[in-house]
Design a protein around this motif. Structure first.
Motif, short mmCIF file in Angstrom:
data_model
loop_
_atom_site.label_atom_id
_atom_site.label_comp_id
_atom_site.label_asym_id
_atom_site.label_seq_id
_atom_site.Cartn_x
_atom_site.Cartn_y
_atom_site.Cartn_z
N LEU A 29 -40.86 -35.14 61.13
CA LEU A 29 -39.59 -35.53 61.72
C LEU A 29 -39.77 -36.65 62.74
O LEU A 29 -38.84 -37.43 62.99
CB LEU A 29 -38.92 -34.32 62.38
N THR A 50 -46.47 -37.78 56.54
CA THR A 50 -45.34 -38.10 55.68
C THR A 50 -45.76 -38.38 54.25
O THR A 50 -45.07 -38.02 53.29
CB THR A 50 -44.56 -39.30 56.25
N SER A 100 -34.94 -35.96 54.21
CA SER A 100 -34.36 -35.37 55.41
C SER A 100 -35.19 -35.66 56.66
O SER A 100 -34.68 -35.60 57.78
CB SER A 100 -34.23 -33.84 55.23
N PHE A 101 -36.48 -35.97 56.47
CA PHE A 101 -37.36 -36.22 57.60
C PHE A 101 -37.26 -37.66 58.12
O PHE A 101 -37.72 -37.96 59.22
CB PHE A 101 -38.82 -35.96 57.20
N LEU A 102 -36.66 -38.53 57.35
CA LEU A 102 -36.72 -39.96 57.65
C LEU A 102 -35.64 -40.40 58.62
O LEU A 102 -34.50 -39.93 58.57
CB LEU A 102 -36.59 -40.77 56.36
N SER A 103 -35.99 -41.35 59.49
CA SER A 103 -35.02 -42.00 60.36
C SER A 103 -35.56 -43.37 60.73
O SER A 103 -36.78 -43.57 60.85
CB SER A 103 -34.75 -41.18 61.62
N PRO A 148 -33.00 -38.21 61.74
CA PRO A 148 -33.33 -37.33 60.61
C PRO A 148 -32.28 -36.23 60.47
O PRO A 148 -31.36 -36.10 61.30
CB PRO A 148 -34.70 -36.77 61.01
#
Length: 242
Positions: A76, A83, A109-112, A207
């Motif tokens: 996250l 990752t 969902s983990f990406l930002s 995320p």
């Protein structure tokens, strides 16, 4: 599920695979083979006085395994190393349980945008510091990693997809050799990458931890061992892989 002969005895692995230079397409004969994985401790161990170990690291062979909650926190935050586990080519996975499949399915969902920019450029800056501190004959590896991190970050930012295997490993090797001979060549490359990563891209600003939290709760339920004489929870792993 307990880890098989490629891992650490007694650890319940959810997902693991070959990462590092092999995954990037940069391996040469004699290169180390690095493995990364995610494991779950029995849920009841989380309620005692002593916290269970969150990471298992070994050398010869090189293996790093993180407990599921730690792995999720790192992912996250955009950690490039962890990752890549959920973006590997299929043939590089060695343990792939149903819960591991679910984790792969949650990878976006983990990406930002902010986390990717901070983490990938931060790791690339670390490689530049290594370049400047080392003798010329020891600079090639950090130079390649710097280029790999920049390339992956830009593709991730602009497409929303992490490409673990580099499109042109030979180009990365050749440019890495030039940067190893003159580390100052990396400075405009990093500056240009920072500028591109500051623009709007394909990644969300933050995320999405809700599905990650739900997945983690399913992991805890699946690894809740029954008391002696009690029936096992539905979906709980019961065997040992070998």
């Amino acid at each position: 599920m307990l880890l098989d002969g490629r891992g650490v005895a007694g650890v319940r692995v959810v997902l693991s695979g070959v990462v590092g230079s092999t995954a990037y397409g940069l391996a040469r004969p004699g290169s180390d083979v690095d493995r990364l994985g995610v494991f779950a401790v029995p849920t009841q161990e989380l309620h005692g006085l002593d916290r269970p170990r969150e990471s298992v690291v070994t050398t010869e062979p090189d293996r790093t395994f993180h407990e599921v909650a730690k792995w999720c926190r790192l992912a996250l935050a955009g950690n490039p190393t962890v990752t890549e586990l959920v973006w590997l080519p299929d043939e590089l996975y060695e343990v792939r349980t149903p819960l591991g499949e679910e984790l792969i399915g949650l990878r976006r969902s983990f990406l930002s945008a902010g986390a990717v920019r901070s983490a990938y450029l931060g790791y690339a800056d670390q490689q530049l510091r290594k370049l400047r501190a080392r003798e010329p004959e020891r600079r090639a590896k950090p130079a390649r990693h710097l280029l790999r991190l920049v390339e992956q970050a830009l593709l991730l930012h602009e497409t929303g997809e992490l490409q673990v295997r580099l499109a042109d490993p030979e180009r990365v090797r050749e440019l890495g050799e030039r940067i190893a001979a003159d580390p100052s060549l990396a400075e405009p490359l990093l500056a240009a990458a920072a500028e591109r990563l500051a623009r709007p891209g394909a990644l969300p600003p933050t995320p999405d931890p809700a599905p990650v939290e739900a997945w983690l709760r399913r992991v805890r339920l699946a690894h809740l061992d029954p008391a002696p004489g009690q029936p096992q929870c539905a979906g709980q792993p019961s065997g040992i892989t070998g």
